[in-house]
Design a protein around this motif. Sequence first.
Motif, PDB file in Angstrom:
ATOM      1  N   GLY A 166       0.740  -1.134   0.269  1.00  0.00           N
ATOM      2  CA  GLY A 166      -0.136  -0.092   0.363  1.00  0.00           C
ATOM      3  C   GLY A 166       1.279   1.312  -0.161  1.00  0.00           C
ATOM      4  O   GLY A 166       1.858   0.835  -0.656  1.00  0.00           O
ATOM      5  N   VAL A 167       0.330   2.089   0.790  1.00  0.00           N
ATOM      6  CA  VAL A 167       0.973   3.743   0.545  1.00  0.00           C
ATOM      7  C   VAL A 167       0.576   4.400   1.600  1.00  0.00           C
ATOM      8  O   VAL A 167      -0.493   4.244   2.677  1.00  0.00           O
ATOM      9  N   ASP A 168       1.049   5.395   2.018  1.00  0.00           N
ATOM     10  CA  ASP A 168       1.061   6.197   3.463  1.00  0.00           C
ATOM     11  C   ASP A 168       1.636   7.418   3.522  1.00  0.00           C
ATOM     12  O   ASP A 168       2.507   7.933   2.866  1.00  0.00           O
ATOM     13  N   ARG A 169       0.643   7.845   2.772  1.00  0.00           N
ATOM     14  CA  ARG A 169       1.460   9.694   2.051  1.00  0.00           C
ATOM     15  C   ARG A 169       0.061  10.598   2.171  1.00  0.00           C
ATOM     16  O   ARG A 169      -0.765  11.624   2.061  1.00  0.00           O
ATOM     17  N   GLN A 170       0.136  10.986   4.172  1.00  0.00           N
ATOM     18  CA  GLN A 170      -1.005  11.545   4.675  1.00  0.00           C
ATOM     19  C   GLN A 170      -0.136  13.658   3.884  1.00  0.00           C
ATOM     20  O   GLN A 170       0.379  13.543   3.499  1.00  0.00           O
ATOM     21  N   ALA A 171      -1.750  14.166   4.239  1.00  0.00           N
ATOM     22  CA  ALA A 171      -1.128  15.193   3.782  1.00  0.00           C
ATOM     23  C   ALA A 171       0.182  16.603   3.814  1.00  0.00           C
ATOM     24  O   ALA A 171       0.076  16.385   5.470  1.00  0.00           O
ATOM     25  N   ALA A 172       0.675  16.333   3.361  1.00  0.00           N
ATOM     26  CA  ALA A 172       1.412  17.603   3.011  1.00  0.00           C
ATOM     27  C   ALA A 172       3.159  16.781   4.216  1.00  0.00           C
ATOM     28  O   ALA A 172       3.829  17.176   5.141  1.00  0.00           O
ATOM     29  N   THR A 173       2.956  15.527   4.534  1.00  0.00           N
ATOM     30  CA  THR A 173       4.305  14.519   5.066  1.00  0.00           C
ATOM     31  C   THR A 173       5.108  14.465   3.760  1.00  0.00           C
ATOM     32  O   THR A 173       4.992  14.370   2.847  1.00  0.00           O
ATOM     33  N   GLY A 174       6.117  14.286   3.830  1.00  0.00           N
ATOM     34  CA  GLY A 174       7.036  13.636   3.698  1.00  0.00           C
ATOM     35  C   GLY A 174       6.924  12.817   2.321  1.00  0.00           C
ATOM     36  O   GLY A 174       7.281  13.135   1.135  1.00  0.00           O
ATOM     37  N   PRO A 175       6.212  11.660   1.972  1.00  0.00           N
ATOM     38  CA  PRO A 175       5.895  11.211   1.396  1.00  0.00           C
ATOM     39  C   PRO A 175       5.231  11.446  -0.291  1.00  0.00           C
ATOM     40  O   PRO A 175       4.928  11.987  -0.904  1.00  0.00           O
ATOM     41  N   ASP A 176       3.647  12.966   0.807  1.00  0.00           N
ATOM     42  CA  ASP A 176       3.773  14.090  -0.131  1.00  0.00           C
ATOM     43  C   ASP A 176       4.513  14.478  -0.624  1.00  0.00           C
ATOM     44  O   ASP A 176       3.165  15.436  -1.902  1.00  0.00           O
ATOM     45  N   ILE A 177       4.943  15.141   0.228  1.00  0.00           N
ATOM     46  CA  ILE A 177       5.129  16.095  -0.753  1.00  0.00           C
ATOM     47  C   ILE A 177       6.110  15.925  -1.581  1.00  0.00           C
ATOM     48  O   ILE A 177       6.656  16.706  -2.735  1.00  0.00           O
ATOM     49  N   ALA A 178       7.188  14.960  -1.046  1.00  0.00           N
ATOM     50  CA  ALA A 178       8.352  13.841  -2.517  1.00  0.00           C
ATOM     51  C   ALA A 178       7.349  13.651  -3.485  1.00  0.00           C
ATOM     52  O   ALA A 178       7.971  13.958  -4.931  1.00  0.00           O
ATOM     53  N   GLN A 179       6.073  13.464  -3.453  1.00  0.00           N
ATOM     54  CA  GLN A 179       4.986  12.520  -5.022  1.00  0.00           C
ATOM     55  C   GLN A 179       4.762  14.260  -5.952  1.00  0.00           C
ATOM     56  O   GLN A 179       4.491  14.121  -6.832  1.00  0.00           O
ATOM     57  N   ARG A 180       3.967  15.031  -5.027  1.00  0.00           N
ATOM     58  CA  ARG A 180       3.686  16.218  -5.581  1.00  0.00           C
ATOM     59  C   ARG A 180       4.884  17.038  -6.323  1.00  0.00           C
ATOM     60  O   ARG A 180       4.916  17.385  -7.128  1.00  0.00           O
TER      61      ARG A 180
END
Lengths: 420, 420
Positions: A30-44
């Motif tokens: 799965g994924v864990d990309r909660q808003a404005a966390t590291g993975p969300d920022i990197a993906q953006r």
Amino acid sequence: MDTPQRAEADAAFLADFATMSSFGATPDGGVDRQAATGPDIAQRRWFAGLLESRGLRVVYDRIGNQFGLVERVPGAPYVVVGSHMDSQPTAGRYDGAYGVLAGAHAVFRIAEEWRREGAEPRFNLAVVNWFNEEGSRFVPSMMGSAVYTGKMPLETALAVRDRDGVSVAEALAPTGFLGEGGGPEAAFCAEIHIEQGRLLEKAGTPIGLVTASWAARKYEITVHGDQAHSGATVMEDRRDALYGAALLVAYARELADRFPGALHTAVGRLDVYPNSPVVVASRARLLLDLRSADEEVLAAADGLLNERFAEIEQTANVSIERTLSHAWGIDPYQPEGVELARRTAARLGLPADEIMTVAGHDSTNMKGIVPTVMLFVPSVQGVSHNEREYTADEDLLAGLSVLTGVVRDLAEGALADPDH
Amino acid sequence: MDTPQRAEADAAFLADFATMSSFGATPDGGVDRQAATGPDIAQRRWFAGLLESRGLRVVYDRIGNQFGLVERVPGAPYVVVGSHMDSQPTAGRYDGAYGVLAGAHAVFRIAEEWRREGAEPRFNLAVVNWFNEEGSRFVPSMMGSAVYTGKMPLETALAVRDRDGVSVAEALAPTGFLGEGGGPEAAFCAEIHIEQGRLLEKAGTPIGLVTASWAARKYEITVHGDQAHSGATVMEDRRDALYGAALLVAYARELADRFPGALHTAVGRLDVYPNSPVVVASRARLLLDLRSADEEVLAAADGLLNERFAEIEQTANVSIERTLSHAWGIDPYQPEGVELARRTAARLGLPADEIMTVAGHDSTNMKGIVPTVMLFVPSVQGVSHNEREYTADEDLLAGLSVLTGVVRDLAEGALADPDH
């Protein structure tokens, strides 16, 4: 597109989707990309690069919604297409992310055709990645589209804090995603999403034409008790907030059982204070939702719930404070949009069924301000908000082709011109 | 002591108690001094200073128990008297703290008398402030006395982590409270504590002679479900861990209602994962306790609970994993200690009743290794683990005088010599 071109474009989509799924990837798929966390920022950041590499101009509005623009008609408003890339904790790879990438590839395909054909469409194109649709880190959900559509004041959204006390404004400030202004002006909107239910799978239909969203009532509830020693205090002296909350959680399920198939109820979040092994809880906070496709069922269930509050206050010797935080009725998508999507699917030879959405989506906000088309693709076994969430590649690609057709028609004025 | 001396000593005790209550003071009159947090550390530093100013030698053992020693008989073991200064969150000022300060002032008084009289007692005196009795930050409770008495391995205790992932070892290392070795050798133990119930208040008796601790069974329970969208997922597909946990919390209370007055049950702690507004919980962890003064009642209740686990697994479509983390029967304090305390109270003209303790105390661990005397003073309305916890000054001072008499008799060999 001819067949080899199409195969190449589909392969590019699937390759980009595999790359997306690596951001915040969890060991169980799965994924864990909660808003404005590291993975969300990197993906953006990665997504901005992808959009720019295809010639789109990337801009951010004042709540961090991310847009990729194709401005072919100077000054004209936009067909806004996309979804959200943030996720729940230990979530699936498809929820939201599929809709953003399908929106991007639909725009890539249409822009490429327009260039080749020298087309003069009526509207411009904007891919969107809405900020914080999931609401797991920052409550409530659908925050970015709520601010964009004026349903939520900007200041309220920016001031929301996560459990560590970090506000939305503080979380976004260092990312470079906080822009100015309200984003590109929308003329129409389209979104595609996984169904998160079993109806399409059961019917064997690849495309869902979303006609309306279920009615819902959502409560924020605080149960107030009194701290006490959980061993020594005699039972009749206890005012146990957790006991009161437990009776509410159990009753929410009983309510659903009273309206089989017609009512969904849930408590997803419960916080207990002081939550210590030997202390009777003085406070329990929970979010309780009721949803139905039938407004009468919803009203009846809501009436029963409100009667039950008083009984639980007495049984558990607590007081219950409740706020109706969200309430909406059956809310239709514009019928002309549903018809446009139906024609597009038929033209492509893809079976399509009408369906309602139980979950809220950013398009639920958007349909309040512009005509909006919402499409679903099947979810295997209806599994969602779970690492096992799955949709077959074939269904992803079928959805992408219908979305591409819908967005092209919208941009070329299919719903702008009654004679079209 | 003559009357003016006694009035001065009592005033000094009350002044020191007021100072103690300022560490971690909360706006509503309580304290928050969880183990090895800032206020607990500051209070321990202050307490070390108080002990040293009265001529005691302060030492720490390998789990951070704090001792103040009066070694009048070189090499002889100690009468260990005290309790704990750590607290629950938003707790009362008396729980534990009273027992430590009463122990300290009892030792001050006895040591002063011995100096004056040139006495030659049988045993030395040690005031103790046990580490982490409450167990709110680091589970389980009664940690310091459990390591001291060999009931818990040192390595296990040092490795326990709080919710932020900080271990006991890491929390204690920078404080200077981590000593070496097992602390002073005990010959006897005494502890005084607020009752945390209403029995003494109802009877109008200032002193409780604790004869035994209630039997208890404590479970660590994990309910396993499956993450799902809490709106879209059809009800019969849900495996909701929070629903299963709620049924357990409600059943714990029902169980207590089946054995009125004879059974205390509690769930003080419940943690939900992922605890997000729109996700069906995949996991809920809780601590469930059963306590009774009647071992047959406890066994019957435990049997019913174990039957209920299976029913809840079926009803909520979850699986329940449980560990019996603690189990003990009715556990008496040494009767000769109860008699000693009874004689002391009578000599002082203070009414005293036998009583059992429902809560665990450090003395519950200590009575397993040495003869131990446990005294109670009344709690107004039985309120405890609450900022409104209250015991009248008069009762605090009565308790201190009985404790002083008991410790003096123990140190002078009252229970060491059968002919005494």
